[in-house]
Scaffold this active site. Sequence first.
Site, mmCIF file in Angstrom:
data_model
loop_
_atom_site.group_PDB
_atom_site.id
_atom_site.type_symbol
_atom_site.label_atom_id
_atom_site.label_comp_id
_atom_site.label_asym_id
_atom_site.label_seq_id
_atom_site.Cartn_x
_atom_site.Cartn_y
_atom_site.Cartn_z
ATOM 1 C CD GLU A 115 -2.426 -1.217 2.782
ATOM 2 O OE1 GLU A 115 -2.077 -0.409 3.668
ATOM 3 O OE2 GLU A 115 -3.214 -2.139 2.972
ATOM 4 C CE LYS A 117 5.122 5.067 7.060
ATOM 5 N NZ LYS A 117 4.870 6.460 7.455
ATOM 6 C CG ASP A 119 4.012 12.464 5.183
ATOM 7 O OD1 ASP A 119 3.973 12.008 6.338
ATOM 8 O OD2 ASP A 119 4.872 13.269 4.790
ATOM 9 C CE1 TYR A 228 -3.363 2.523 8.884
ATOM 10 C CE2 TYR A 228 -3.253 4.387 7.362
ATOM 11 C CZ TYR A 228 -3.051 3.847 8.628
ATOM 12 O OH TYR A 228 -2.541 4.626 9.621
ATOM 13 C CE LYS A 315 9.990 6.949 6.711
ATOM 14 N NZ LYS A 315 9.299 7.749 7.700
ATOM 15 C CB CYS A 409 9.334 46.915 1.537
ATOM 16 S SG CYS A 409 8.855 46.016 0.048
ATOM 17 C CB CYS A 412 8.166 49.824 -2.319
ATOM 18 S SG CYS A 412 7.519 49.447 -0.690
ATOM 19 C CB CYS A 427 5.518 45.494 2.238
ATOM 20 S SG CYS A 427 5.504 47.087 1.400
ATOM 21 C CB CYS A 432 4.676 47.584 -2.307
ATOM 22 S SG CYS A 432 6.058 46.449 -2.508
HETATM 23 S S1 IVH Z 1 -0.491 0.240 8.813
HETATM 24 C C1 IVH Z 1 0.122 -2.192 12.360
HETATM 25 N N1 IVH Z 1 -0.829 1.276 6.446
HETATM 26 O O1 IVH Z 1 2.392 5.004 8.959
HETATM 27 C C2 IVH Z 1 -0.395 -1.329 11.314
HETATM 28 N N2 IVH Z 1 0.104 2.639 8.150
HETATM 29 O O2 IVH Z 1 4.307 3.842 11.591
HETATM 30 C C3 IVH Z 1 0.150 0.039 11.401
HETATM 31 N N3 IVH Z 1 0.554 4.951 7.479
HETATM 32 O O3 IVH Z 1 1.134 5.356 12.185
HETATM 33 C C4 IVH Z 1 -0.248 0.967 10.370
HETATM 34 N N4 IVH Z 1 -0.159 4.739 5.407
HETATM 35 O O4 IVH Z 1 0.145 6.772 10.350
HETATM 36 C C5 IVH Z 1 -0.393 1.474 7.707
HETATM 37 N N5 IVH Z 1 -1.222 2.107 4.320
HETATM 38 C C6 IVH Z 1 -0.806 2.288 5.565
HETATM 39 C C7 IVH Z 1 -0.306 3.543 6.001
HETATM 40 C C8 IVH Z 1 0.147 3.669 7.319
HETATM 41 C C9 IVH Z 1 0.343 5.562 6.309
HETATM 42 C C10 IVH Z 1 1.163 5.567 8.673
HETATM 43 C C11 IVH Z 1 0.349 5.464 9.932
HETATM 44 C C12 IVH Z 1 1.213 4.759 10.929
HETATM 45 C C13 IVH Z 1 2.573 4.925 10.342
HETATM 46 C C14 IVH Z 1 3.411 3.687 10.585
#
Ligand code: IVH
Length: 672
Positions: A115, A117, A119, A228, A315, A409, A412, A427, A432
Amino acid sequence: MAGSASIVKRLEGLRAQLREHDYRYYVLAQPAIADEEYDRLLRELLDLESAHPDLVTPDSPSQRVGGQPTKEFPTVVHDVPMLSLSNTYNEEEVRDFDRRVGSALGDETYRYVCELKVDGVAVSLVYRDAMLLRGATRGDGTQGDDITQNLKTIRSVPLRLMGKKKGLAEFEVRGEVFMKRDDFRRMNAERELAGEKLFINPRNSAAGTLKLQDPKVVASRPLNFVAYYLRAGSGTLTSHHDNLAILRDLGFPVSRETRICRNVEAVVEYWRDWETRRDSLPYDIDGVVVKVDALRHQERLGTIAKSPRWAIAFKFASRQATTTLKAITLQVGRVGTITPVAELEPVFLGGTTVSRATLHNEDYIKELDIRPGDTVVVEKGGDVIPKVSSVVKEKRKGGTKPFTMPSECPECGSKISRPEGEASTYCENSECSAQLRGRIEHFAHRGAMDIEGLGEAVVDQLAALGYVNNYADLYELHRKRGALIKLDRWGEKSVENLLLAVEKSKERPFGRLLFALGIRHVGTSVAQLIVDRFQSMEALKNATFEELQSVQGIGPRIAESITRFLEDKHNRKIIERLAKSGLTLEEKKKRSTRQTPFTGKTIVLTGTLAAYGREEAKALVEERGGHVSSSVSTKTDFVIVGLDAGSKLDKAKKLGIRTLEEEEFIKLLKSG
Ligand code: IVH
């Protein structure tokens, strides 16, 4: 109560429709109706519910607009701790992970689900009997904050489930709350216009928003959710991939980019693919998550310390580099916000050469103690603008000096200032050159002076030629008629149209002009408060800071911004010229002088009126100088009672407040 059965039915119908439209729009991204139609349904629901507060249900779509603010979030203990994932950045470690999984599972064949990840911020949602019961933050993994009211405002979080799944009476869903990059940028641009502190990146703004105590503010922010993880009582579920399908059927948003990977090669390929494609997504991701699919395998693998052994975060290498900070310069934005910029020794980063990066604001530089000459770490998020994220202090050479914000500024030369309590420096000179284009566009904008044909491209052209240096110049453009006609892409007809549109804008009421001037913190509603209280530019100019602040709805921040704007000599000159050109600098029809039975009165509407919709009735009262409030208190002057009036009527009787039936109300409206 008469008719209450039919009201319940109407409420249920409205809720079902709104639920369906939320799902189509926010989960499937396939809206079926226009925004106006949606708004109409929602307004009807809100009106009906406010007339019948006893019929409001916790899963009603009305709950998404945000309820009362909380002082402090209650703490919740997670039934099962919210683990974090162990991180890895390279292929070798992922292969190690796969070997560990393989040897723990012996002869069994296993597969992975990969999946994105996302942010954002991890949250937990608990459902019981198809309704959202509670939503919480991860906190320290064992206990977090109860932020149910905030999470309810997120349209893609189901308040009521669509389908039913056997054996799932109570379950927990985990997922990520995040903000799309576009929404983030738009929101920051609006915050800049309003003089509010800017957020650093989409993740911070999602995290900051979820911590807000006022769910109404949360509701106004563009948050999204993706699920997820699903957890239910033992025995009902078998694999993660199936769980995602169940979640989708129940109405949760689930990523479409999820893939089944039968071996570690496929996992690495998925990761490589997204490493190159990450910027094509509308939101930021910082890697991929690899999960062993079968739940019985997950169980066998178990957890060590704080992370499961059946999953890993793979990552992306952070897009960071170190380089030398040559100098700190200032950039002036379209509404006068001054942003310090790092001038860098060029460095290759995430596919491009970076030679400038944002330093956000004065405090950011102070906090990190960033000094010209330092070796700094530059970072590029999903957003295109790189930023300086830290200083390598060990490499600091002697003789560097802490940064001090210049007082003028760079564009200007006017004095720049930082209002108390704000992070940004501005400013103040509205002439300006750096601000010129943005200000004129705002001035001409539909909600302001509404000058048709004066869009971005035209403003650019006029500004570049030096024909328009401030708003007052717009009203002298007719002197340049001959020169304009000769311009590229212009002709007699289009010039005539533009001049006509400019001329017509002179008739806009004083409130619009006040808003159009682009005084920081003066939006349309504050502009109206000022007009109601002072009625003319002359009176406003003579108003003291205290007088301004005494207006309800105007605090010290707004009062200061107005005083500062009006004290600036450039601004004074422009206002004088606007007056000479014949713009409306006073409120022509002084509403308050015409006495009506509603003048200065506070009115509450309850129940359903036969002749008017609620908004309509409200507007009629307001036109007559009255104020409509949503709740009955000792300050209420009358309560207008419609059909099926509920608790507000009871309260009015208890407090001895005068009530009016619809007929009397109409009579009074006609008399005023
Ligand atoms: S699974 C045990 N799946 O990543 C399951 N986490 O440290 C734990 N995150 O705190 C989470 N996308 O905030 C999982 N597809 C995804 C995710 C995901 C983002 C984040 C989540 C978690 C951190 C993992």
